[in-house]
Structures are given as C-alpha cells and as structure tokens.
Design a protein around this motif. Structure first.
Motif, PDB file in Angstrom:
ATOM      1  N   LEU A  84      -2.100   2.232   7.376  1.00 37.88           N
ATOM      2  CA  LEU A  84      -2.155   1.591   8.693  1.00 37.88           C
ATOM      3  C   LEU A  84      -3.568   1.114   9.009  1.00 37.88           C
ATOM      4  O   LEU A  84      -3.763   0.016   9.557  1.00 37.88           O
ATOM      5  N   LEU A  85      -4.564   1.943   8.699  1.00 35.00           N
ATOM      6  CA  LEU A  85      -5.953   1.534   8.913  1.00 35.00           C
ATOM      7  C   LEU A  85      -6.293   0.294   8.098  1.00 35.00           C
ATOM      8  O   LEU A  85      -6.949  -0.638   8.596  1.00 35.00           O
ATOM      9  N   ALA A  86      -5.836   0.242   6.849  1.00 33.30           N
ATOM     10  CA  ALA A  86      -6.129  -0.895   5.986  1.00 33.30           C
ATOM     11  C   ALA A  86      -5.492  -2.172   6.520  1.00 33.30           C
ATOM     12  O   ALA A  86      -6.127  -3.239   6.542  1.00 33.30           O
ATOM     13  N   VAL A  87      -4.262  -2.091   6.994  1.00 27.18           N
ATOM     14  CA  VAL A  87      -3.594  -3.266   7.550  1.00 27.18           C
ATOM     15  C   VAL A  87      -4.323  -3.737   8.805  1.00 27.18           C
ATOM     16  O   VAL A  87      -4.490  -4.947   9.033  1.00 27.18           O
ATOM     17  N   GLY A  88      -4.759  -2.784   9.635  1.00 28.27           N
ATOM     18  CA  GLY A  88      -5.521  -3.148  10.816  1.00 28.27           C
ATOM     19  C   GLY A  88      -6.815  -3.860  10.472  1.00 28.27           C
ATOM     20  O   GLY A  88      -7.196  -4.847  11.123  1.00 28.27           O
ATOM     21  N   LEU A  89      -7.513  -3.391   9.442  1.00 29.58           N
ATOM     22  CA  LEU A  89      -8.757  -4.044   9.012  1.00 29.58           C
ATOM     23  C   LEU A  89      -8.492  -5.456   8.509  1.00 29.58           C
ATOM     24  O   LEU A  89      -9.240  -6.391   8.818  1.00 29.58           O
ATOM     25  N   VAL A  90      -7.405  -5.638   7.733  1.00 30.96           N
ATOM     26  CA  VAL A  90      -7.048  -6.980   7.249  1.00 30.96           C
ATOM     27  C   VAL A  90      -6.758  -7.903   8.427  1.00 30.96           C
ATOM     28  O   VAL A  90      -7.227  -9.051   8.472  1.00 30.96           O
ATOM     29  N   ALA A  91      -5.983  -7.407   9.394  1.00 34.19           N
ATOM     30  CA  ALA A  91      -5.635  -8.221  10.558  1.00 34.19           C
ATOM     31  C   ALA A  91      -6.883  -8.624  11.347  1.00 34.19           C
ATOM     32  O   ALA A  91      -7.006  -9.776  11.785  1.00 34.19           O
ATOM     33  N   MET A  92      -7.795  -7.674  11.540  1.00 33.90           N
ATOM     34  CA  MET A  92      -9.017  -7.961  12.294  1.00 33.90           C
ATOM     35  C   MET A  92      -9.888  -8.985  11.563  1.00 33.90           C
ATOM     36  O   MET A  92     -10.446  -9.907  12.177  1.00 33.90           O
ATOM     37  N   GLU A  93     -10.016  -8.845  10.255  1.00 38.07           N
ATOM     38  CA  GLU A  93     -10.862  -9.767   9.488  1.00 38.07           C
ATOM     39  C   GLU A  93     -10.294 -11.175   9.489  1.00 38.07           C
ATOM     40  O   GLU A  93     -11.030 -12.168   9.537  1.00 38.07           O
ATOM     41  N   VAL A  94      -8.979 -11.286   9.459  1.00 35.27           N
ATOM     42  CA  VAL A  94      -8.335 -12.600   9.353  1.00 35.27           C
ATOM     43  C   VAL A  94      -8.225 -13.286  10.706  1.00 35.27           C
ATOM     44  O   VAL A  94      -8.417 -14.500  10.815  1.00 35.27           O
ATOM     45  N   ALA A  95      -7.928 -12.500  11.769  1.00 34.87           N
ATOM     46  CA  ALA A  95      -7.516 -13.110  13.032  1.00 34.87           C
ATOM     47  C   ALA A  95      -8.594 -13.148  14.100  1.00 34.87           C
ATOM     48  O   ALA A  95      -8.395 -13.791  15.131  1.00 34.87           O
ATOM     49  N   THR A  96      -9.737 -12.483  13.895  1.00 38.33           N
ATOM     50  CA  THR A  96     -10.709 -12.440  14.984  1.00 38.33           C
ATOM     51  C   THR A  96     -12.126 -12.338  14.434  1.00 38.33           C
ATOM     52  O   THR A  96     -12.341 -11.902  13.291  1.00 38.33           O
ATOM     53  N   SER A  97     -13.069 -12.711  15.266  1.00 39.00           N
ATOM     54  CA  SER A  97     -14.486 -12.581  14.905  1.00 39.00           C
ATOM     55  C   SER A  97     -15.126 -11.389  15.607  1.00 39.00           C
ATOM     56  O   SER A  97     -16.340 -11.224  15.592  1.00 39.00           O
ATOM     57  N   ALA A  98     -14.291 -10.553  16.253  1.00 34.33           N
ATOM     58  CA  ALA A  98     -14.796  -9.372  16.952  1.00 34.33           C
ATOM     59  C   ALA A  98     -15.438  -8.403  15.957  1.00 34.33           C
ATOM     60  O   ALA A  98     -15.057  -8.371  14.782  1.00 34.33           O
ATOM     61  N   PRO A  99     -16.420  -7.591  16.420  1.00 33.30           N
ATOM     62  CA  PRO A  99     -17.071  -6.617  15.528  1.00 33.30           C
ATOM     63  C   PRO A  99     -16.086  -5.522  15.114  1.00 33.30           C
ATOM     64  O   PRO A  99     -15.776  -4.628  15.908  1.00 33.30           O
ATOM     65  N   LEU A 116       0.821  -1.213   0.000  1.00 32.23           N
ATOM     66  CA  LEU A 116       0.000   0.000   0.000  1.00 32.23           C
ATOM     67  C   LEU A 116       0.857   1.266   0.000  1.00 32.23           C
ATOM     68  O   LEU A 116       0.537   2.247  -0.680  1.00 32.23           O
ATOM     69  N   LEU A 117       1.961   1.226   0.759  1.00 25.95           N
ATOM     70  CA  LEU A 117       2.839   2.403   0.799  1.00 25.95           C
ATOM     71  C   LEU A 117       3.500   2.633  -0.558  1.00 25.95           C
ATOM     72  O   LEU A 117       3.602   3.773  -1.025  1.00 25.95           O
ATOM     73  N   LEU A 118       3.960   1.549  -1.193  1.00 26.34           N
ATOM     74  CA  LEU A 118       4.584   1.679  -2.511  1.00 26.34           C
ATOM     75  C   LEU A 118       3.572   2.138  -3.560  1.00 26.34           C
ATOM     76  O   LEU A 118       3.937   2.783  -4.547  1.00 26.34           O
ATOM     77  N   ALA A 119       2.300   1.796  -3.334  1.00 26.12           N
ATOM     78  CA  ALA A 119       1.254   2.231  -4.265  1.00 26.12           C
ATOM     79  C   ALA A 119       0.908   3.703  -4.098  1.00 26.12           C
ATOM     80  O   ALA A 119       0.147   4.261  -4.902  1.00 26.12           O
ATOM     81  N   GLY A 120       1.467   4.332  -3.077  1.00 29.43           N
ATOM     82  CA  GLY A 120       1.254   5.760  -2.880  1.00 29.43           C
ATOM     83  C   GLY A 120       0.148   6.123  -1.916  1.00 29.43           C
ATOM     84  O   GLY A 120      -0.188   7.304  -1.773  1.00 29.43           O
ATOM     85  N   LEU A 121      -0.430   5.136  -1.224  1.00 32.73           N
ATOM     86  CA  LEU A 121      -1.482   5.437  -0.258  1.00 32.73           C
ATOM     87  C   LEU A 121      -0.884   6.153   0.946  1.00 32.73           C
ATOM     88  O   LEU A 121       0.218   5.822   1.391  1.00 32.73           O
ATOM     89  N   TRP A 122      -1.591   7.131   1.474  1.00 30.57           N
ATOM     90  CA  TRP A 122      -1.119   7.856   2.650  1.00 30.57           C
ATOM     91  C   TRP A 122      -0.869   6.878   3.802  1.00 30.57           C
ATOM     92  O   TRP A 122      -1.571   5.881   3.959  1.00 30.57           O
ATOM     93  N   VAL A 123       0.146   7.213   4.623  1.00 29.72           N
ATOM     94  CA  VAL A 123       0.565   6.307   5.694  1.00 29.72           C
ATOM     95  C   VAL A 123      -0.593   6.004   6.641  1.00 29.72           C
ATOM     96  O   VAL A 123      -0.815   4.845   7.019  1.00 29.72           O
ATOM     97  N   GLY A 124      -1.341   7.025   7.042  1.00 27.26           N
ATOM     98  CA  GLY A 124      -2.442   6.811   7.982  1.00 27.26           C
ATOM     99  C   GLY A 124      -3.468   5.832   7.455  1.00 27.26           C
ATOM    100  O   GLY A 124      -3.910   4.921   8.169  1.00 27.26           O
ATOM    101  N   PHE A 125      -3.854   5.970   6.196  1.00 31.26           N
ATOM    102  CA  PHE A 125      -4.839   5.068   5.604  1.00 31.26           C
ATOM    103  C   PHE A 125      -4.262   3.674   5.386  1.00 31.26           C
ATOM    104  O   PHE A 125      -4.973   2.677   5.476  1.00 31.26           O
TER     105      PHE A 125
END
Length: 434
Positions: A28-43, A17-26
C-alpha cells in the motif's frame, strides 16, 4: 496522465506487488508513493511522514493490541473446553443437538475475542474432535464451525470494527452496538439451518443422548460463569459508560489473565507466547493501517475517489443497486485479500460514494463487516479455512464446500440487513442518545 489510465496502473502495481509476496502494508505504501510521484508535485516525503505519524498517533488504536492480547490469552486457557462442557447440556434437546455448540460457543468467544481466526481456532480445537468422537457428520460439523467462526468480526469487541472506526473516524462504541443485532440475526439463521438440516437428515445424526438433569445444567452454568462475567466486564463497561473501548480492553486483559490463572491454563511460557503473538499481530495491522492511510492521501491527490464517486452518481444507481454492486465487488476481492486489508484498502475510495448515496456510515460499517466475513470462508485466501485445515488436515476447497450453506446464509443476512437497516441502527441510536 488520465484518471482511467492512472487507476489501471495503480491496480496493476498493487496486485503485482501482492503476487510478488510483498507484505500488504508495504504494498500500500508503494502504491501511494507511485501515485504521488505521478499525479502531484507535492513534497512526497513530507506528506508521507505527516500522514503515517498522524494515522498511528490515535488513542482509539490503543484498544487494538489489548483486545488482540486478550484473545491470545484466552486461546491458551481452558475456556474452550469449559464452554463446550457448559453449553452441551442446553443443546441436547434441540434438533441438531451438539452442533449448536459451535454456533453458541463461537458467539460467546467472539464476545471476548474480537478475532475471527482466534474464535475459530479456540472453539474448533475442542468441538471438532468431540463431535467426531460422538458420531456427528464431519461435513456439517466443519461447516458450522467455519460459518460461526466469522462471529469474531461481527460481535463486539471486534478488531475489524476498531480498524474501520479508526480509518473512517466513526464512533467505535456505536459500531460495537450496531454489531449486536446482526450478530443475533446471524446466530438465529445458523441455528435454524442446523435444525432444518438435522430434521431432514436424521440418518446422519448420532443416537440421542440422555436428557440432562437439572444438576448437570447447574454444573454447566458454573463452567460458563467466567466467560459471562468477562463479557459483562468488557462489553457492559462500555455500554454503561464506565469505560471507553480502550479502557474496556485493559479490563478484558486483566479478566482474561484471571480466568487463565484460576483455570491453570496459562504458565510463564504461555504468557510470553501470548504477548509475542499479540505484538506480531498488532504490528502487522499497524503497518497495514499506515500504508492505507498514506494511500488515502495519495488517492486524494490523484482525484480518483472524486471521479469514481461522480461516475457512480451519474449512473443513477439506487442505494440497493449500489450495495449489490459493492457486495459482488467485496466478495471477489475477498477471494484474494484478508478482511482487515479489504477494509483499509477500500474505504478511502468507496466511503465518499456511499455517503453521497445517503447511506449511514455506521450501518455501512456493519454491511462491510458482514461481507468481509464471507471472505473468511472463500478460497484461496480464507483465514477460517486455513485454521480449520490446520485442525482437521482436510483440503481447503473441501472445507469451503462444507461452509457453502453458511456463506449463503451470510448473503441472506446481508440482504435482510439492507432491507431492514434498523437491525443495526436501532440499538446505537437508542443507547447513545440517552
């Protein structure tokens, strides 16, 4: 999914995502969403909303835009030219003469700015043309500016210390105090190197100028007086207990406006531009902090920090070995990310193992700032290098080569701080305990 595979996936997603030019803040949010979807069933939506709001709803963060605005105002004032003229008479007798103005000027401006890039730009716009006009070797002039510009991160009030304090829930006042000793150490190392270089390269130094008279020195002190008063008002109010860092930031903005108003360096357009620049920078940092905060929670759900901390513990690394590994890691990652991104991206993973190793979090904050300073003068993503490139027009790798001795001095300062942690911890433990 296994921890090792999940970690690799998240790293690939982040850098992709960083190499694609996405802003750092977004990113980080995207990686967090991927981690949550893959690793937990929490809302995910509920966790996201609570965490992002909680990370932004912090009174300590109010100091951030105020200190940024103060630096923006001073950047557009006559402060840099007054500092050069004020410091010059006191450095003419030292080996290296006016080269020391870069070191002392950056140190003074760092006391009222908090930004490495702003410090480099403000001092450099005045010092580099003046040093070139007087016949100083541009290589050492550029190198001293690149290295000394990093003071903006270390000498309080430091924006990156506010970010670290907010991310780790550490006292910002203690962090500010802890940065003073290492800041003085670094200034001494830089000035010492300039003296040795000047003595060994007398042929590359211009002819000495006449010794300053006492009248010239007195006039110079008057030029430095506004800066010194602003330092006392901002830093002194914190350490004397009259104001919190946030309240001191407001005092700093008022003082910066007064200086700019009296010097005639800030008109209506400059005021609006400074306000806009502070808003843009503050929003950028806020997005990064929000993304890092959500990623911290997501990483907790994955169990990666616990696993990594356990693995480090099983290796039996001593504190020195762990810090050496972390230094190399930060130097490498600093070639690709800016300082604030490094801090917010790594603290959630690294701080647990640092605490497990018995390392003081305040001291580690200063260690981290020193290593992040190195990233400011390492290509291809070195903000100080970009700033100096905009001033001089030189190649960024050429500027990095000129800054190499000061990069090595930063490594030496980090090693000294590691062996003698009291350089950072003595002042906060003394003043904050009274």
């Amino acid at each position: 999914m296994e921890i090792g595979v999940l970690s690799l996936v998240l790293v690939v997603v982040l850098f992709g995502l960083l190499l694609a030019g996405l802003w750092v803040g977004f990113a980080l949010l995207a990686v967090g969403l991927v981690a949550m979807e893959v690793a937990t069933s929490a809302p995910v939506a509920s966790v996201f909303a609570r965490r992002v709001w909680g990370s932004m709803n912090s009174w300590d963060l109010t100091a951030l835009p105020m200190f940024i605005w103060m630096g923006e105002i001073l950047f557009r004032s006559r402060l840099s030219s007054d500092m050069f003229e004020g410091l010059a008479p006191f450095t003419r007798r030292l080996p290296g003469r006016l080269l020391h103005v870069n070191v002392f000027g950056c140190g003074l401006f760092a006391c009222v700015s908090g930004s490495s890039a702003a410090t480099t730009a403000t001092v450099g716009q005045m010092s580099l043309p003046e040093l070139q006009r007087r016949g100083y070797d541009p290589r050492i002039a550029i190198g001293t500016l690149a290295g000394s510009g990093t003071f903006g991160f270390l000498i309080p009030p430091s924006i990156i210390m506010i970010v670290y304090g907010a991310a780790t829930e550490q006292s910002i006042a203690r962090l500010f105090l802890a940065g003073i000793g290492p800041g003085i150490l670094l200034a001494v190392l830089f000035s010492g190197y300039i003296m040795i270089w000047a003595l060994l390269n007398k042929g590359r130094m211009p002819e000495p100028e006449p010794a300053p008279t006492w009248k010239e020195r007195f006039e110079a002190l008057k030029l430095l007086l506004p800066t010194l008063l602003l330092i006392v008002a901002v830093i002194g109010s914190i350490y004397a207990g009259f104001a919190s860092p946030t309240e001191a930031a407001v005092i700093g903005v008022a003082g910066a406006m007064a200086i700019a108003g009296f010097s005639g360096g800030l008109d209506r357009e400059g005021f609006v531009t400074s306000l806009r620049g502070a808003a843009i920078t503050s929003c950028m940092i806020a997005f990064i902090l929000a993304g890092a905060s959500f990623l911290t929670v997501a990483m907790g759900f994955t169990g990666i920090p616990r696993t990594l901390a356990s693995w480090i513990g099983e290796q039996g690394f001593s504190q020195y070995a762990l810090l050496a590994v972390l230094m190399v890691f930060f130097i490498v990652i600093g070639c690709f990310l800016d300082g604030i991104s490094i801090v917010v991206l790594t603290t959630s993973v690294i701080l647990p193992m640092v605490l497990a190793a018995g390392i003081d979090p305040i001291w580690f904050g200063i260690f981290l700032v020193l290593v992040v300073e190195m990233s400011q003068i390492t290509p291809p993503v070195g903000f100080n290098l970009f700033v100096i490139q905009s001033i001089t027009g030189r190649n960024i790798f050429q500027i990095a080569y000129y800054a190499l001795p000061f990069f090595l001095l930063l490594v030496l300062a980090t090693a000294i701080l590691t062996v003698f942690p009291g350089i950072a911890l003595w002042l906060p433990s003394t003043m904050m305990s009274n």
